[in-house]
Design a protein around this motif. Structure first.
Motif, PDB file in Angstrom:
ATOM      1  N   THR A   1      41.590   1.146  45.620  1.00  0.00           N
ATOM      2  CA  THR A   1      41.533   0.205  47.789  1.00  0.00           C
ATOM      3  C   THR A   1      42.350   2.219  48.385  1.00  0.00           C
ATOM      4  O   THR A   1      43.271   2.888  47.248  1.00  0.00           O
ATOM      5  N   CYS A   2      41.610   2.059  49.214  1.00  0.00           N
ATOM      6  CA  CYS A   2      42.117   3.196  50.250  1.00  0.00           C
ATOM      7  C   CYS A   2      42.773   3.434  50.356  1.00  0.00           C
ATOM      8  O   CYS A   2      44.093   2.103  51.244  1.00  0.00           O
ATOM      9  N   TYR A   3      43.498   4.504  50.491  1.00  0.00           N
ATOM     10  CA  TYR A   3      44.816   4.021  51.806  1.00  0.00           C
ATOM     11  C   TYR A   3      45.179   6.283  52.380  1.00  0.00           C
ATOM     12  O   TYR A   3      46.291   6.966  52.549  1.00  0.00           O
ATOM     13  N   MET A   4      43.752   6.073  53.272  1.00  0.00           N
ATOM     14  CA  MET A   4      44.066   6.966  54.364  1.00  0.00           C
ATOM     15  C   MET A   4      44.313   6.794  55.524  1.00  0.00           C
ATOM     16  O   MET A   4      44.189   7.413  55.878  1.00  0.00           O
ATOM     17  N   CYS A   5      44.344   5.505  55.477  1.00  0.00           N
ATOM     18  CA  CYS A   5      44.715   5.494  56.814  1.00  0.00           C
ATOM     19  C   CYS A   5      44.917   3.620  56.086  1.00  0.00           C
ATOM     20  O   CYS A   5      45.316   2.980  55.204  1.00  0.00           O
ATOM     21  N   ALA A   6      45.390   2.531  57.525  1.00  0.00           N
ATOM     22  CA  ALA A   6      46.213   1.428  57.066  1.00  0.00           C
ATOM     23  C   ALA A   6      44.648  -0.079  56.691  1.00  0.00           C
ATOM     24  O   ALA A   6      45.361  -0.930  56.841  1.00  0.00           O
ATOM     25  N   CYS A   7      43.078   0.158  56.607  1.00  0.00           N
ATOM     26  CA  CYS A   7      42.246  -0.667  56.816  1.00  0.00           C
ATOM     27  C   CYS A   7      41.728  -1.228  55.526  1.00  0.00           C
ATOM     28  O   CYS A   7      41.742  -2.050  55.250  1.00  0.00           O
ATOM     29  N   ARG A   8      43.022  -0.620  54.169  1.00  0.00           N
ATOM     30  CA  ARG A   8      42.556  -0.971  53.385  1.00  0.00           C
ATOM     31  C   ARG A   8      41.131  -1.710  52.761  1.00  0.00           C
ATOM     32  O   ARG A   8      40.992  -2.189  52.393  1.00  0.00           O
ATOM     33  N   CYS A   9      39.971  -0.770  52.514  1.00  0.00           N
ATOM     34  CA  CYS A   9      38.663  -0.570  52.216  1.00  0.00           C
ATOM     35  C   CYS A   9      39.027  -0.274  51.164  1.00  0.00           C
ATOM     36  O   CYS A   9      39.841   0.340  50.162  1.00  0.00           O
ATOM     37  N   GLY A  10      38.006  -0.928  50.542  1.00  0.00           N
ATOM     38  CA  GLY A  10      37.550  -0.366  48.814  1.00  0.00           C
ATOM     39  C   GLY A  10      37.170   0.265  48.507  1.00  0.00           C
ATOM     40  O   GLY A  10      35.713   0.963  49.417  1.00  0.00           O
TER      41      GLY A  10
ATOM     42  N   VAL B   1      30.919   1.061  53.937  1.00  0.00           N
ATOM     43  CA  VAL B   1      31.594   1.842  54.467  1.00  0.00           C
ATOM     44  C   VAL B   1      32.828   2.720  53.865  1.00  0.00           C
ATOM     45  O   VAL B   1      33.814   2.366  53.391  1.00  0.00           O
ATOM     46  N   ILE B   2      32.224   4.434  53.947  1.00  0.00           N
ATOM     47  CA  ILE B   2      33.733   5.558  53.094  1.00  0.00           C
ATOM     48  C   ILE B   2      33.473   6.033  55.624  1.00  0.00           C
ATOM     49  O   ILE B   2      32.577   6.702  55.734  1.00  0.00           O
ATOM     50  N   CYS B   3      34.963   6.444  55.722  1.00  0.00           N
ATOM     51  CA  CYS B   3      34.806   6.996  57.081  1.00  0.00           C
ATOM     52  C   CYS B   3      35.561   8.721  56.394  1.00  0.00           C
ATOM     53  O   CYS B   3      35.212   8.398  55.047  1.00  0.00           O
ATOM     54  N   ALA B   4      35.292   9.215  56.875  1.00  0.00           N
ATOM     55  CA  ALA B   4      35.602  10.911  56.927  1.00  0.00           C
ATOM     56  C   ALA B   4      36.555  10.776  55.643  1.00  0.00           C
ATOM     57  O   ALA B   4      37.022  12.031  55.092  1.00  0.00           O
ATOM     58  N   LYS B   5      37.750   9.858  56.701  1.00  0.00           N
ATOM     59  CA  LYS B   5      39.079  10.160  55.653  1.00  0.00           C
ATOM     60  C   LYS B   5      38.863   9.752  54.954  1.00  0.00           C
ATOM     61  O   LYS B   5      39.980  10.690  53.704  1.00  0.00           O
ATOM     62  N   GLY B   6      38.700   8.820  54.108  1.00  0.00           N
ATOM     63  CA  GLY B   6      38.329   8.249  52.896  1.00  0.00           C
ATOM     64  C   GLY B   6      37.478   8.588  51.969  1.00  0.00           C
ATOM     65  O   GLY B   6      38.386   8.997  51.051  1.00  0.00           O
TER      66      GLY B   6
ATOM     67  N   ASP C   1      42.183   0.016  62.691  1.00  0.00           N
ATOM     68  CA  ASP C   1      41.234  -0.992  61.790  1.00  0.00           C
ATOM     69  C   ASP C   1      40.041  -0.829  61.953  1.00  0.00           C
ATOM     70  O   ASP C   1      38.695  -1.044  61.944  1.00  0.00           O
ATOM     71  N   SER C   2      39.917   0.676  60.943  1.00  0.00           N
ATOM     72  CA  SER C   2      38.753   1.699  61.568  1.00  0.00           C
ATOM     73  C   SER C   2      37.415   0.883  61.071  1.00  0.00           C
ATOM     74  O   SER C   2      36.968   0.798  62.620  1.00  0.00           O
ATOM     75  N   ASN C   3      37.314   0.821  59.678  1.00  0.00           N
ATOM     76  CA  ASN C   3      36.184   0.501  59.404  1.00  0.00           C
ATOM     77  C   ASN C   3      35.748  -0.632  60.121  1.00  0.00           C
ATOM     78  O   ASN C   3      34.502  -1.375  60.376  1.00  0.00           O
ATOM     79  N   PRO C   4      36.615  -1.542  59.680  1.00  0.00           N
ATOM     80  CA  PRO C   4      36.128  -3.251  59.847  1.00  0.00           C
ATOM     81  C   PRO C   4      35.514  -3.040  61.751  1.00  0.00           C
ATOM     82  O   PRO C   4      34.741  -3.662  61.858  1.00  0.00           O
TER      83      PRO C   4
HETATM   84  S1  SF4 Z   1      38.810   3.269  57.408  1.00  0.00           S
HETATM   85 FE1  SF4 Z   1      37.982   5.222  56.276  1.00  0.00          FE
HETATM   86  S2  SF4 Z   1      39.996   5.595  55.377  1.00  0.00           S
HETATM   87 FE2  SF4 Z   1      41.243   4.275  56.531  1.00  0.00          FE
HETATM   88  S3  SF4 Z   1      40.819   2.814  55.069  1.00  0.00           S
HETATM   89 FE3  SF4 Z   1      38.395   2.374  55.349  1.00  0.00          FE
HETATM   90  S4  SF4 Z   1      38.459   4.582  54.372  1.00  0.00           S
HETATM   91 FE4  SF4 Z   1      39.912   4.472  53.986  1.00  0.00          FE
END
Ligand code: SF4
Length: 1002
Positions: free
Chosen positions: A20-29, A54-59, A186-189
């Motif tokens: 689980t990602c921890y580059m922000c608080a959204c907790r994407c897989g 989906v992955i963002c620049a941070k992730g 709540d970035s990617n969602p």
């Molecule tokens: S929005 Fe980006 S940084 Fe945040 S948990 Fe998802 S992939 Fe990771």
């Protein structure tokens, strides 16, 4: 490069692990691609419910977070002065022995001498529990300086919240209002949801002084002035009431809008809900029809869509309602009966005055709210200038909300059963949704602003109906939830409950016999009674002042209080080094745990190095902040995908180790042996209640159960096999109306989310607030000290209101009010309570000296300071500028790109400005947390973050001006980051680059 030169089908590595990602608080897989045991690449997990691949620049940049040169490598013991960064490396045994010695002494003496505060960590179910076992009341996480206004207003109003605990019905909503939503929230969602809306052509309206991020793709941008969101929402309510576009049926079914409120100024129960002998709330019905065969939403017998165009099971008599209310004619009704307001199929009167047994008067709660917002003060023409939104636009927005909610209602053929046992064939929806976040919360009027938006949602029938805002499991909870902050200790030294919670009356506060705060952050005191998340931002000042008492050890985890998490950064850094008359530090011990060499490391006596998020187990629990969406309850884990290459340990392991060394109950057994091998063992075996553990998936000895069940020793392995997440769908019949949906509530009870299947009544009128106000008026066993009475009385209004946020933080009491008028027994009563209407701005509030509002935005490409050491993300931005509207620049004769001074009452900083037309003319803004303190994060001494980057924090006072209160909302204590007022000053050399800062008087 020609495409044929790209080898797109080459494997990136030799192994792929999910976590689980921890580059922000959204907790994407995410999927982490490894080669020879090293991280090569990170992409999104297509099967994961949060981000669907989906992955963002941070992730994607997590690889550089993991290999950052700024990672701490070994425990450190300070050998120089605090702030000097002079440490010697020590072994873990020495570090833990030292911490055990300090903490052991405290626990034997007084556990409250430990202040344990965490930042944006995702293990609060563990850290809060650990504090409870230690026995300190002085625990909290970062919510007090983030968005506790949002959380508290939601939980006290409808048992849920925007934040990450609810979402728009992305597939069905036709009209979305985004209020102050930061672009990384709540970035990617949210991105996925907005994409769905765009594809359907649904309208998105962004209410925000800055048009970036989500607002930049909105169909309409409303550049509201900072701190006036609640006033704008109030004007929308005004218009909906004025035009009689209200979902009365929804209000009567799901809220307390029809409950009668006692109107008896001076009485001890003035302003409380009138109840019968059994404690049931009362409402009034016409005498000839105490029962009414009304229709239910979705029933065949009526359209059931409520609103103002259909048969409705209430009695609002449009002529009386539209409005005796405005005239407040005080009409008393005599042909009525009083009945239990919680019954089904009733036709309550929602306006007028009624006589209670014994002769006293009561009015429906609906009328109290309507009286407030129908006042001319909330008319579009009255609020327009202040909000920066023209009146015609406000009227149009209200009309659009009403049109979509009522004229474009949707009906889903989903059969369901309500909590009265009535069966319905379908679900009626108001396809209007709202989402809000820090932008409206980070003001000293944020609690009431958030509550006003929730009232607006209720008015439209737009909470948890098809197309509107939806709860995410485990919400809804009762409003407010039943957990209160623990006040006392058991004989074994543990607290009787979690240190955080939701007070429901003055008796729940943590105050001493004189009514003074007991907690070091003054949470749950008369200063900030509903501080549900604590006040991390106040801890250091109060600890240095010994207010209310001295502490021995400040234990921080992931909280960068030496820099971007502090208001008045320079003062905070001085406080961390403050010494007493004997030359000893006023905060005797500071323990800091983090993975990175942040600014705060410099001030620690003992540094406990954490791992990166790719090197440990974590638990994203339904007991904490899960990854659910509206369709499913879901939780997740992180697994170690690589082993640490440094002498670091997961903080959660360290915390459990410390607990065992301290022989804390539930962490060490009777013989003193650790009860848990490590955090992974704790995740699997710990139970918060019988059968309820940290993770909901694969419970029971064979892993066949979900929600509740015995511990399963193979649970973590099952999570790993399933992509590190678990989800369980909400039954279809429980899809909406969850506050009164028997199908949903029965499922929620089986999962351990709610204790009973009884209805959850939304608090249109917040009786809890009135209990505090009554205490301020001299009623009850527990009353505020004289010095706090007027403040509590003013701000604990059970009906949402708006006030200039600066008025709450620039003087100890609202102008014209004195402590003396609220001596015990002299309270003015509900009808005579302080005037809640928006009043003209004072000279100071008008900001004649400091006319511009200054706010920050969290960039989409960095999460607070976390990206600061990330070499990929630093290529996007390694410095920040101050964005100003071109007209504002012209008025100041400042050129685009000039270096200027930005001054507040507290300090001034030298920054570069850039013209930005997508900024409200009265607002300036910058990215948050780009600027750094030289020496931190292992950056070069000439890094742009040091030379050019800056923080607005230097300009913000940690204390409200001229007061002893923290700079925050008087209801919750939420840090008022966005109440900052500034002015622009010329620099004699505007083309010479370089950031500097000066405090006032320097
Ligand atoms: S929005 Fe980006 S940084 Fe945040 S948990 Fe998802 S992939 Fe990771």
């Amino acid at each position: 490069m020609p495409h044929k030169a790209l080898k797109l089908n080459q494997p990136t590595g030799d192994e792929v692990k999910t976590t689980t990602c921890y580059m922000c608080a959204c907790r994407c897989g995410i999927r982490v691609h490894l080669k020879n045991g090293r991280v090569r690449y990170i992409d999104g997990n297509p099967k994961h419910p949060v981000n669907r691949g989906v992955i963002c620049a941070k992730g994607a940049s997590g690889i550089m977070q993991h290999y950052s040169p700024a990672r701490l490598r070994k425990p450190l013991l300070r050998v120089g002065e605090r702030g000097s960064r002079e440490f010697r490396e020590i072994e873990w045994d020495e570090a833990l022995s030292l911490a055990t010695q300090w903490l052991g002494d405290i626990r034997a003496r007084n556990p409250d001498e430990l202040a344990f505060f965490t930042g944006r960590d995702q293990s609060q179910a563990l850290t809060g529990w650990w504090a409870q076992q230690f026995g300190t009341i002085n625990y909290a996480a970062h919510g007090g300086f983030c968005s506790v206004n949002m959380a508290a207003a939601g939980m006290y109003t409808f048992g849920g919240s925007f934040w990450e605990f609810g979402e728009p019905d992305w597939d069905r909503t036709k009209y979305l209002m985004l209020w102050g939503v930061a672009e990384d929230h709540d970035s990617n969602p949210i991105k996925l949801g907005l994409g769905k809306m765009k594809a359907r052509g649904a309208k998105i309206v962004a209410i925000n002084p800055v048009r970036t991020g989500y607002a930049s793709i909105a169909d309409e941008w409303v550049p509201v002035n900072p701190g006036t969101d609640g006033l704008l929402a109030g004007a929308l309510i005004h218009e909906l009431l004025r035009t009689d576009r209200v979902d009365f049926e929804y209000l009567v079914r799901y809220s307390n809008a029809h409950h009668l409120v006692i109107r008896d100024p001076g009485a001890a129960d003035d302003g409380l809900i009138a109840r019968d002998a059994e404690g049931k709330p009362l409402c009034a019905v016409r005498a000839f029809s105490s029962r009414h065969s009304g229709t239910a939403p979705g029933s065949k017998s009526g359209a059931g869509s409520g609103g103002t165009r259909n048969p409705v099971p209430f009695d609002h008599d449009a002529k009386t309602l539209g409005f005796g209310l405005r005239r407040n004619d005080g009409q008393k009704h005599s042909d009525f009966s009083l009945i239990d307001a919680t019954q089904a199929d009733i036709a309550p009167l929602i306006a007028g005055e009624y006589t209670l047994p014994g002769g006293r008067t009561a009015v429906p709660a609906f009328q109290l709210v309507a009286e407030r917002f129908l006042a001319d003060d909330y008319a579009p023409d009255s609020v327009s200038e202040r909000c920066g939104v023209d009146a015609q636009t406000i009227r149009r927005l209200a009309a659009e909300l009403a049109r979509v909610a009522f004229d474009e209602a949707i009906e889903l053929p989903i059969a369901w059963t309500d909590t009265h046992g009535r069966k319905h064939d379908s679900m009626i929806g108001r396809p209007v949704s709202m989402h809000a976040m820090r932008g409206i919360a980070a003001h000293a009027n944020g609690f009431h602003a958030c509550r006003t938006i929730h009232v607006l949602q209720m008015l439209l029938g737009a909470i948890d109906t098809p197309g509107s805002f939806r709860y995410q499991p485990p919400y809804p909870k009762p409003a407010p939830p039943g957990n209160k902050p623990a006040k006392s200790r058991n004989p074994d030294g543990t607290l009787t409950g979690n240190p955080l919670g939701y007070p429901q009356s003055p008796e729940d506060l943590l105050v001493d016999d004189r009514g003074q705060p007991r907690r070091i952050d003054h949470a749950f005191s008369w200063e900030f009674p509903l501080a549900a998340h604590g006040l991390l931002q106040s801890v250091i000042r109060n600890a240095v002042d010994g207010n209310p008492t001295k502490i021995d050890t400040l234990f921080l985890f992931m909280a960068n209080m030496g820099w971007n998490s502090a208001m008045d950064t320079a003062a905070t850094r001085e406080l961390l080094c403050a010494r007493d008359d004997h030359g000893d530090y006023k905060i005797p011990h500071i323990i800091y745990a983090d993975a990175y060499d942040s600014e705060t490391v410099a001030f620690a006596d003992l540094v406990l190095p954490d791992t990166t998020y790719l090197e440990r187990y974590d638990c994203i629990s339904l007991l904490d902040r899960p990854i659910s969406d509206a369709e499913s309850a879901a939780d997740a884990i992180r697994q170690p995908v690589v082993a640490p290459d440094r002498d670091v340990r997961p903080f959660q392991d360290v915390l459990l180790d410390l607990g065992a060394r301290l022989k804390l109950p539930n962490m060490a057994d009777a013989s003193g042996k650790p009860m848990y091998k490590d955090y992974a063992d704790y995740i699997v075996r710990h139970e918060r209640a019988p059968g309820v553990g940290m993770l909901a998936g694969w419970r029971g000895v064979d892993g066949a159960l979900a929600g509740k069940g015995a511990a399963n020793p193979d649970q973590l392995q099952r999570y790993v096999e399933h992509g590190c997440f678990f989800e369980m769908r909400v039954p279809e019949a429980g899809a909406y109306y969850r506050m009164a949906n028997r199908d949903y509530l029965a499922w929620a009870q089986s999962m351990g989310f709610v204790a009973t299947t009884g209805p959850i009544t939304m608090q249109w009128y917040c009786e809890v607030l009135q209990r505090f106000r009554l205490a301020a008026q001299g009623h009850g066993e527990v009353q505020p000290p004289t010095t706090e009475r007027a403040r509590v009385e003013r701000y604990f209004d059970p009906v949402p209101m708006w006030y200039a946020s600066q008025s709450a933080t620039t003087s100890p009491l609202p102008p014209g009010e004195s402590d003396a008028r609220s001596a015990p027994g002299e309270g003015p009563g509900l009808a005579q309570a302080p005037d809640p209407r928006p009043r003209p701005l004072s000279r100071g509030e008008r900001g004649e000296s400091y006319p511009l509002s200054a706010v920050t935005q969290r960039p989409m490409f960095m999460y607070h300071a976390w990206g600061s050491q990330n070499r990929w993300l630093r290529q996007i931005a390694a410095r920040n500028v101050l964005y100003v509207h071109p007209r504002t620049l012209a008025e100041h004769a400042i050129g685009d790109g000039d270096w200027v001074w930005v001054a507040s009452e507290r300090a001034r900083i030298r920054v570069q400005v850039r013209a930005h037309a997508a900024t409200a003319p009265g607002t300036v803004w910058t990215w948050n947390a780009i600027g750094k303190q030289r020496g931190a994060w292992k950056l070069r001494s000439d890094a742009p973050e040091f030379t050019d980057g800056f923080l607005l924090n230097h300009l913000i006072g940690e204390r409200a001006r001229d007061t002893r209160y923290g700079n925050g909302d008087p209801v919750t204590g939420q840090a008022a980051w966005f109440d900052l007022k500034v002015r622009l000053e010329h620099d004699p050399e505007p083309q010479v680059p370089g950031h500097r800062r000066q405090r006032t008087g320097d």
